[in-house]
Design a protein around this motif. Structure first.
Motif, PDB file in Angstrom:
ATOM      1  N   GLN A  12       0.817  -1.212   0.000  1.00  0.00           N
ATOM      2  CA  GLN A  12       0.000   0.000   0.000  1.00  0.00           C
ATOM      3  C   GLN A  12       0.846   1.254   0.000  1.00  0.00           C
ATOM      4  OE1 GLN A  12      -3.348   0.425  -0.085  1.00  0.00           O
ATOM      5  NE2 GLN A  12      -3.468  -1.760  -0.522  1.00  0.00           N
ATOM      6  N   PHE A  14       3.044   2.338   2.483  1.00  0.00           N
ATOM      7  CA  PHE A  14       3.287   2.994   3.766  1.00  0.00           C
ATOM      8  C   PHE A  14       4.730   2.845   4.225  1.00  0.00           C
ATOM      9  CE2 PHE A  14      -0.567   4.743   5.122  1.00  0.00           C
ATOM     10  CZ  PHE A  14      -1.600   3.947   4.678  1.00  0.00           C
ATOM     11  N   PRO A  54       5.995  11.772   8.536  1.00  0.00           N
ATOM     12  CA  PRO A  54       5.963  10.346   8.233  1.00  0.00           C
ATOM     13  C   PRO A  54       4.762   9.992   7.359  1.00  0.00           C
ATOM     14  CG  PRO A  54       5.214  10.751  10.467  1.00  0.00           C
ATOM     15  CD  PRO A  54       5.636  12.064   9.924  1.00  0.00           C
ATOM     16  N   VAL A  55       4.955   8.961   6.530  1.00  0.00           N
ATOM     17  CA  VAL A  55       3.867   8.515   5.660  1.00  0.00           C
ATOM     18  C   VAL A  55       2.866   7.690   6.471  1.00  0.00           C
ATOM     19  CG1 VAL A  55       3.294   7.194   3.609  1.00  0.00           C
ATOM     20  CG2 VAL A  55       5.370   8.546   3.674  1.00  0.00           C
ATOM     21  N   THR A  57       1.373   7.539   9.771  1.00  0.00           N
ATOM     22  CA  THR A  57       1.308   8.350  10.982  1.00  0.00           C
ATOM     23  C   THR A  57       0.711   7.571  12.145  1.00  0.00           C
ATOM     24  OG1 THR A  57      -0.784   9.195  10.184  1.00  0.00           O
ATOM     25  CG2 THR A  57       1.134  10.585   9.872  1.00  0.00           C
ATOM     26  N   GLN A  92     -11.173   6.793   6.713  1.00  0.00           N
ATOM     27  CA  GLN A  92     -10.990   8.122   6.125  1.00  0.00           C
ATOM     28  C   GLN A  92     -10.260   7.981   4.788  1.00  0.00           C
ATOM     29  OE1 GLN A  92     -12.302  10.801   7.389  1.00  0.00           O
ATOM     30  NE2 GLN A  92     -13.159   9.424   8.905  1.00  0.00           N
ATOM     31  N   PRO A  93     -10.262   9.038   3.968  1.00  0.00           N
ATOM     32  CA  PRO A  93      -9.446   8.977   2.742  1.00  0.00           C
ATOM     33  C   PRO A  93      -7.986   8.770   3.087  1.00  0.00           C
ATOM     34  CG  PRO A  93     -10.598  11.077   2.921  1.00  0.00           C
ATOM     35  CD  PRO A  93     -11.113  10.227   3.992  1.00  0.00           C
ATOM     36  N   GLY A  94      -7.376   7.761   2.465  1.00  0.00           N
ATOM     37  CA  GLY A  94      -5.971   7.484   2.731  1.00  0.00           C
ATOM     38  C   GLY A  94      -5.758   6.506   3.867  1.00  0.00           C
ATOM     39  N   ILE A  96      -6.282   2.596   5.542  1.00  0.00           N
ATOM     40  CA  ILE A  96      -6.570   1.208   5.160  1.00  0.00           C
ATOM     41  C   ILE A  96      -6.893   0.400   6.408  1.00  0.00           C
ATOM     42  CG2 ILE A  96      -5.081   1.232   3.132  1.00  0.00           C
ATOM     43  CD1 ILE A  96      -3.249  -0.694   4.903  1.00  0.00           C
ATOM     44  N   ARG A 125      -2.995   4.671   8.860  1.00  0.00           N
ATOM     45  CA  ARG A 125      -3.202   5.883   8.054  1.00  0.00           C
ATOM     46  C   ARG A 125      -1.935   6.704   8.000  1.00  0.00           C
ATOM     47  NH1 ARG A 125      -7.107   9.828  11.337  1.00  0.00           N
ATOM     48  NH2 ARG A 125      -7.043  10.785   9.311  1.00  0.00           N
TER      49      ARG A 125
ATOM     50  N   ARG B 157      -4.579  16.927   5.883  1.00  0.00           N
ATOM     51  CA  ARG B 157      -3.761  16.155   4.940  1.00  0.00           C
ATOM     52  C   ARG B 157      -4.593  15.979   3.675  1.00  0.00           C
ATOM     53  NH1 ARG B 157      -0.713  10.687   6.508  1.00  0.00           N
ATOM     54  NH2 ARG B 157       1.364  11.543   6.600  1.00  0.00           N
ATOM     55  N   ILE B 162      -1.329  12.532   0.194  1.00  0.00           N
ATOM     56  CA  ILE B 162      -1.238  11.146   0.685  1.00  0.00           C
ATOM     57  C   ILE B 162      -0.914  10.215  -0.475  1.00  0.00           C
ATOM     58  CG2 ILE B 162      -2.487   9.290   1.827  1.00  0.00           C
ATOM     59  CD1 ILE B 162      -4.189  11.319   3.179  1.00  0.00           C
ATOM     60  N   ARG B 166       2.358   7.807  -0.796  1.00  0.00           N
ATOM     61  CA  ARG B 166       2.243   6.353  -0.852  1.00  0.00           C
ATOM     62  C   ARG B 166       2.503   5.803  -2.238  1.00  0.00           C
ATOM     63  NH1 ARG B 166      -3.295   4.841   1.998  1.00  0.00           N
ATOM     64  NH2 ARG B 166      -2.956   3.026   0.696  1.00  0.00           N
ATOM     65  N   LYS B 168       0.496   6.234  -4.943  1.00  0.00           N
ATOM     66  CA  LYS B 168      -0.742   5.714  -5.529  1.00  0.00           C
ATOM     67  C   LYS B 168      -1.395   6.808  -6.367  1.00  0.00           C
ATOM     68  CE  LYS B 168      -0.819   1.923  -3.066  1.00  0.00           C
ATOM     69  NZ  LYS B 168      -0.733   0.626  -3.686  1.00  0.00           N
TER      70      LYS B 168
END
Lengths: 125, 181
Positions: A12, A14, A54-55, A57, A92-94, A96, A125, B157, B162, B166, B168
């Protein structure tokens, strides 16, 4: 299962990479897990950062040993589309969610594609 | 203390007059000195152009009206642009803790309306957010609620960011397939 969750995070986007290894360093070549070295086995994950942020979080458990939460496909669909299901906040968007199904540990969208319900392990997320 | 000049802000005086100004907190504060109690008025004003620009400012003066004017000028100097989804709501559900105040801002579908705490409501009016559900948990201190909401809107964000992080692709299904505006 840890390796499966790490793989999902990697696919994904992350984390940068997943590697099996020692407590000292990742393995250079493949070493099988035996009862001799099982205590020293670790998973090495490379984290991702961008613009000082950070990607990945936040990552939290949904199903805990004290309260296990199992979803049917309908409940997974409602969680993914922004409605809450069984006291679990919607995605939420983003974000998983990772589900443990009879087909193995999958991301929630893959579990819905296979029409498989299961134990909702965690959200990231 | 004069009103803001056109030279001090990028806005024209016509635009500054058209800004939506809401004084959220006006209270009497006291400074204890050797000479005794020195009262003055404190004002917190939120200013916005209902199109994404908003800012808040605090001012103190002997008279309430002058304090409000000072606060308005500082607010206009502190104007900041906030991203909105579809120009009507936030992108995601946001939870932000500022001191003892926790603010929840939840994105809602069109037509829902601005259903939030009275302070969050005014701020969202000024920003131009029309569909939002807002809740304050913990301390309801108005000054801190204002600051918490602005921090929450600041630290959004965006889905595009995002996706970039990522690796994507992002597609807005509502816009592309259902033709939403």
């Amino acid at each position: 299962m840890n390796l499966a969750v790490s793989n999902i995070l990697y696919h994904q986007g992350f984390i940068s990479s997943v590697a099996r290894g020692n407590y000292k360093a990742p393995d250079e070549e493949y070493t099988p897990t035996t009862p001799d070295n099982i205590a020293t086995r670790r998973l090495w994950l490379t984290l991702k950062y961008r613009d000082n942020e950070p990607v990945l979080t936040k990552m939290s458990c949904i199903s805990k040993p004290s309260k296990k939460i199992t979803f049917t496909v309908t409940e997974m669909k409602s969680m993914v589309s922004g409605r809450r299901a069984k006291f679990v906040e919607p995605l939420q968007p983003g974000e998983i969610a990772i589900v443990s199904t009879n087909y193995g540990v999958l991301e929630i969208h893959d579990a819905m594609a296979k029409n498989a319900g299961g134990l909702v392990l965690c959200r990231a997320r | 203390m004069e009103d803001l000049d056109e030279s001090q802000t990028p806005l024209t005086s016509w635009e500054m007059a058209r800004l939506l100004k809401k004084s959220l907190v006006v209270k009497r504060v006291v400074n204890m000195n050797g000479k005794g109690k020195q009262p003055s008025m404190y004002a917190l004003v939120v200013v916005g152009n209902e199109n994404g620009l908003a800012g808040y400012g605090e001012g103190k003066d002997e008279e309430a009206s002058r304090a409000v004017r000072k606060a308005t000028n500082r607010a206009i100097k502190n104007l900041k642009y906030f991203e909105r989804y579809d120009d009507r709501t936030v992108y995601m559900d946001i939870e932000k803790k500022f001191h003892a105040t926790t603010v929840f801002l939840r994105s809602r579908p069109p037509g829902f309306g601005n259903r939030s705490n009275h302070i969050i409501h005014e701020i969202c009016c000024c920003v131009g957010i029309h569909d939002i559900s807002g809740k304050v948990i913990g301390s309801h201190n108005p000054m801190n609620v204002v600051k918490a909401t602005f921090e929450a809107l600041n630290h959004q964000r965006l889905p595009e960011d995002i996706a970039k992080m990522r690796g994507k692709k992002v597609l807005d299904v509502q816009h592309v397939y259902y033709g939403a505006q």
